[in-house]
Design a protein around this motif. Structure first.
Motif, PDB file in Angstrom:
ATOM      1  N   VAL A 170     -64.303 -10.868  -2.475  1.00 32.82           N
ATOM      2  CA  VAL A 170     -63.442 -11.168  -3.621  1.00 32.82           C
ATOM      3  C   VAL A 170     -62.088 -10.514  -3.384  1.00 32.82           C
ATOM      4  O   VAL A 170     -61.999  -9.300  -3.129  1.00 32.82           O
ATOM      5  N   THR A 171     -61.029 -11.297  -3.450  1.00 35.08           N
ATOM      6  CA  THR A 171     -59.667 -10.769  -3.361  1.00 35.08           C
ATOM      7  C   THR A 171     -58.979 -11.029  -4.695  1.00 35.08           C
ATOM      8  O   THR A 171     -58.879 -12.178  -5.137  1.00 35.08           O
ATOM      9  N   ALA A 172     -58.518  -9.957  -5.359  1.00 30.40           N
ATOM     10  CA  ALA A 172     -57.928 -10.085  -6.692  1.00 30.40           C
ATOM     11  C   ALA A 172     -56.508  -9.506  -6.705  1.00 30.40           C
ATOM     12  O   ALA A 172     -56.252  -8.449  -6.114  1.00 30.40           O
ATOM     13  N   GLN A 173     -55.620 -10.217  -7.374  1.00 29.77           N
ATOM     14  CA  GLN A 173     -54.236  -9.762  -7.539  1.00 29.77           C
ATOM     15  C   GLN A 173     -54.006  -9.466  -9.023  1.00 29.77           C
ATOM     16  O   GLN A 173     -54.144 -10.355  -9.866  1.00 29.77           O
ATOM     17  N   ALA A 174     -53.666  -8.215  -9.355  1.00 31.36           N
ATOM     18  CA  ALA A 174     -53.473  -7.819 -10.751  1.00 31.36           C
ATOM     19  C   ALA A 174     -52.044  -8.083 -11.206  1.00 31.36           C
ATOM     20  O   ALA A 174     -51.121  -8.190 -10.394  1.00 31.36           O
ATOM     21  N   LYS A 175     -51.843  -8.165 -12.521  1.00 28.39           N
ATOM     22  CA  LYS A 175     -50.522  -8.358 -13.110  1.00 28.39           C
ATOM     23  C   LYS A 175     -49.645  -7.138 -12.846  1.00 28.39           C
ATOM     24  O   LYS A 175     -50.121  -6.007 -12.814  1.00 28.39           O
ATOM     25  N   GLY A 176     -48.376  -7.376 -12.648  1.00 24.46           N
ATOM     26  CA  GLY A 176     -47.426  -6.291 -12.460  1.00 24.46           C
ATOM     27  C   GLY A 176     -47.122  -5.992 -11.016  1.00 24.46           C
ATOM     28  O   GLY A 176     -46.441  -5.010 -10.718  1.00 24.46           O
ATOM     29  N   GLY A 177     -47.616  -6.792 -10.107  1.00 28.73           N
ATOM     30  CA  GLY A 177     -47.265  -6.617  -8.708  1.00 28.73           C
ATOM     31  C   GLY A 177     -48.073  -5.582  -7.973  1.00 28.73           C
ATOM     32  O   GLY A 177     -47.700  -5.170  -6.859  1.00 28.73           O
ATOM     33  N   ALA A 178     -49.139  -5.087  -8.558  1.00 27.81           N
ATOM     34  CA  ALA A 178     -49.979  -4.114  -7.860  1.00 27.81           C
ATOM     35  C   ALA A 178     -50.587  -4.742  -6.625  1.00 27.81           C
ATOM     36  O   ALA A 178     -50.728  -5.965  -6.520  1.00 27.81           O
ATOM     37  N   ALA A 179     -50.963  -3.883  -5.666  1.00 33.10           N
ATOM     38  CA  ALA A 179     -51.546  -4.382  -4.433  1.00 33.10           C
ATOM     39  C   ALA A 179     -52.858  -5.108  -4.714  1.00 33.10           C
ATOM     40  O   ALA A 179     -53.611  -4.729  -5.626  1.00 33.10           O
ATOM     41  N   ALA A 180     -53.124  -6.156  -3.942  1.00 35.05           N
ATOM     42  CA  ALA A 180     -54.385  -6.890  -4.076  1.00 35.05           C
ATOM     43  C   ALA A 180     -55.555  -5.990  -3.701  1.00 35.05           C
ATOM     44  O   ALA A 180     -55.438  -5.121  -2.836  1.00 35.05           O
ATOM     45  N   GLU A 181     -56.655  -6.184  -4.367  1.00 38.34           N
ATOM     46  CA  GLU A 181     -57.850  -5.424  -4.081  1.00 38.34           C
ATOM     47  C   GLU A 181     -58.968  -6.365  -3.648  1.00 38.34           C
ATOM     48  O   GLU A 181     -59.018  -7.530  -4.063  1.00 38.34           O
TER      49      GLU A 181
END
Length: 325
Positions: free
Chosen positions: A40-51
């Motif tokens: 699972v690759t997730a991108q959070a709001k606000g430009g944080a690094a993908a996890e």
């Protein structure tokens, strides 16, 4: 709040899915495959690094596969059905049959028929047209074929139909006429089953071919009547042991005049399978898996449709009645 994400399997294929309107929940459009590692690759709001994170789905304890005929990439005669033999008895026939597709070019209706809990064959109403391309789609992975038993295959295989060859054996006349694409190309004298060992009648399909093979009467319930280690140019017509084959041990005079065999159809041949002038050699060289051999006037009942690849002996109505769909 998640703005975007991707779920991929260990073979780099993506698992499709959709977010809810608030993009706080993602739901796959179908269940993940068993025994598969997903990332699972997730991108959070606000430009944080993908996890990223990974998880592996469980593998079922009991599984099954379907072994298919003909072989992938092969070319067969117009009588060759698509036959699937399962390694475990299937109780949910509809679920399994729905997960298998047989498509053709040119298009023709193809229907499945269950001969048993472990065998499913597919054919059109009439023989395949010469030159047809057939694609078998197996989408059995995670299909529950029986209680707690799941399929493991997800693949496509393609095979082809070659020229049309249909041979008609008339055991009253003791002859076989071979027709290629509708035209008679050869007529051979033959010898079929004698009065005590009559040859099956009906439509039969060549399912195995051997330049030479051993034949023992004990394997077909005939005791110790014969054991021939080098039968030339043998082509199987039934599971129960009917072949059309070369015969070097009988007098040449029987071919075309007498039915003397133990149910098989014999053509004159020579020991060693290397005499190119004999009918046994010529017919073998002209044949391929899936060719049709029709036996008439044998004095025997019609061969069972499950005895070999011989489902053409069922009417189209009876064939369709054997589908779970």
């Amino acid at each position: 709040m998640c703005l975007g994400g991707l779920l991929t399997s260990d073979d780099d294929s993506a698992l499709p899915g959709t977010f809810n309107d608030a993009r706080t929940k993602w739901t796959s459009t179908h269940n993940p495959y068993s025994g598969t590692t997903y990332t699972v690759t997730a991108q959070a709001k606000g430009g944080a690094a993908a996890e990223t994170m990974t998880f592996t789905t469980r593998t079922p304890a009991d599984t099954f596969v379907g072994y298919f005929t003909p072989e992938a990439g092969s070319t067969s005669g117009v009588g060759m059905p698509v036959s699937v033999d399962f390694t475990h008895a299937v109780t949910d026939r509809a679920a399994v049959e729905k997960a298998i597709t047989v498509t053709t070019d040119p298009q023709v209706e193809v229907v499945g028929h269950w001969f048993s809990d472990t065998r499913l064959d597919f054919r059109p109403e009439e023989y395949w047209a010469a030159g047809t391309e057939i694609t078998l789609g197996l989408r059995l992975k995670d299909v529950e074929g029986a209680d707690g038993v799941y399929g493991t295959q997800s693949k496509d295989v393609t095979f082809h139909i070659g020229r049309e060859q249909i041979s008609t054996v008339d055991l009253a006349k003791k002859t076989m006429t071979v027709r290629r694409d509708g035209q008679a190309i050869a007529t051979y004298p033959v010898s079929g089953g004698d009065a005590e060992h009559t040859t099956w009648s009906g439509i039969m399909v060549i399912s195995e071919r051997f330049e030479e093979t051993r034949m023992e009467s004990s394997t077909v319930g005939l005791g110790d009547e014969y054991d021939i280690e080098d039968v030339p140019h043998a082509q199987r017509l039934t599971t129960s042991g009917t072949f059309i084959h070369g015969n070097y041990w009988a007098s040449a005079s029987i071919f075309g005049s007498s039915n003397t065999s133990h149910r098989c159809i014999g053509l004159r041949d020579t020991k060693g399978a290397d005499d190119t002038s004999t009918p046994g050699y010529a017919f073998y060289e002209s044949s391929m898996l899936g060719d049709v051999v029709v036996v008439e006037n044998s004095g025997e009942d019609m061969v069972g449709p499950a005895n070999g690849l011989n489902g053409w002996n069922l009417s189209w109505t009876d064939w369709q009645a054997g589908s779970a769909l």
